[in-house]
Design an enzyme around this catalytic site. Sequence first.
Site, PDB file in Angstrom:
ATOM      1  N   LYS A  99     -13.443  78.785  95.806  1.00 54.29           N
ATOM      2  CA  LYS A  99     -12.557  79.793  96.408  1.00 54.29           C
ATOM      3  C   LYS A  99     -11.096  79.346  96.393  1.00 54.29           C
ATOM      4  CE  LYS A  99     -15.685  82.893  98.434  1.00 54.29           C
ATOM      5  NZ  LYS A  99     -16.339  83.472  99.589  1.00 54.29           N
TER       6      LYS A  99
ATOM      7  N   ARG B 150     -23.829  79.216  99.375  1.00 56.85           N
ATOM      8  CA  ARG B 150     -23.713  80.075  98.180  1.00 56.85           C
ATOM      9  C   ARG B 150     -22.811  79.353  97.178  1.00 56.85           C
ATOM     10  NH1 ARG B 150     -20.582  84.239  96.152  1.00 56.85           N
ATOM     11  NH2 ARG B 150     -21.754  85.982  95.279  1.00 56.85           N
TER      12      ARG B 150
HETATM   13  C1  9MG Z   1     -20.522  88.291  97.232  1.00 59.36           C
HETATM   14  N1  9MG Z   1     -19.840  87.189  97.878  1.00 59.36           N
HETATM   15  C2  9MG Z   1     -18.709  86.556  97.448  1.00 59.36           C
HETATM   16  N2  9MG Z   1     -18.359  85.601  98.315  1.00 59.36           N
HETATM   17  C3  9MG Z   1     -19.293  85.620  99.306  1.00 59.36           C
HETATM   18  C4  9MG Z   1     -19.480  84.886 100.481  1.00 59.36           C
HETATM   19  O1  9MG Z   1     -18.623  83.940 100.867  1.00 59.36           O
HETATM   20  N3  9MG Z   1     -20.536  85.168 101.260  1.00 59.36           N
HETATM   21  C5  9MG Z   1     -21.402  86.149 100.913  1.00 59.36           C
HETATM   22  N4  9MG Z   1     -22.455  86.396 101.738  1.00 59.36           N
HETATM   23  N5  9MG Z   1     -21.283  86.893  99.801  1.00 59.36           N
HETATM   24  C6  9MG Z   1     -20.232  86.622  99.024  1.00 59.36           C
END
Ligand code: 9MG
Length: 266
Positions: free
Chosen positions: A209, A243
């Site tokens: 990010k 994630r």
């Molecule tokens: C789809 N998406 C992109 N970034 C995300 C994040 O930080 N959390 C979740 N749940 N979905 C995300």
Amino acid sequence: MGVINTTPDSFADGGTLYHSARLDLDLAMARARDMVDAGAAILDIGGESTRPGAAAVSPGEEMDRVLPLVERIAAELDVIVSVDTSSPGLMAAAAGAGAGLLNDVRALGREGALAAAAATGLPICLMHMRGEPATMQQAPSYTDVVAEVADFLRDRIAACAGAGIDQQRLVLDPGFGFGKTVQHNLQLLQGLPRLAGLGLPLLVGLSRKSLIQKLIGRPVEERLPASLALAVLAVERGAAIVRTHDVAATADAVAMWTALKEEGEL
Ligand code: 9MG
């Protein structure tokens, strides 16, 4: 949770599954298989980019991108298939195609989403976002970001209860980077134990990010080491699901932290 974007314009890996402007399903399956082999328990399949300023996609196009891959992964791989969508129609179709989790960055806020998600019987990730992707990074402002995110998530848990969705089906996500400055993201990272106190599993997405670029100046293709540091910190502070675009490296980083913890060295 490994990320597989079927979009041509994702911020982190946009278009890498495309050939001649078409999604290559075999390439996407190969990516999915690699992630499962590397230790992913969940694969998150998205058909609409949520990066700031991304173009909106019609529900029909989103379905066309996502459903064939969901069907194939569910049929061929031993993994939970998560579908990253806010669209009620896709939620229902994804459940029929074999999805095992719904991941909604709008926390079921779209008209019809609560009822559609409830009817699937699937677990759901409720994520906090302030505003919409197109504008969310235009001067986001909070008095106490952790308290406000917690209040929002509590409200959405209550809305789910009102729609007949049991708490046991829910996972919560503070939504790093979604309508937050770097400072807000850092406060949320520090405040994760308070969010874990809501009593439901926490999912975090920090992989590649832009806070990494803003803090240490790395372009997106050089953000793996910093993403790993953030993943370990998040797990230490209560995250249950990470994630990530880089499953093998993230699984190792978290396994190392777990091993040290079990040895009593942390
Ligand atoms: C789809 N998406 C992109 N970034 C995300 C994040 O930080 N959390 C979740 N749940 N979905 C995300």
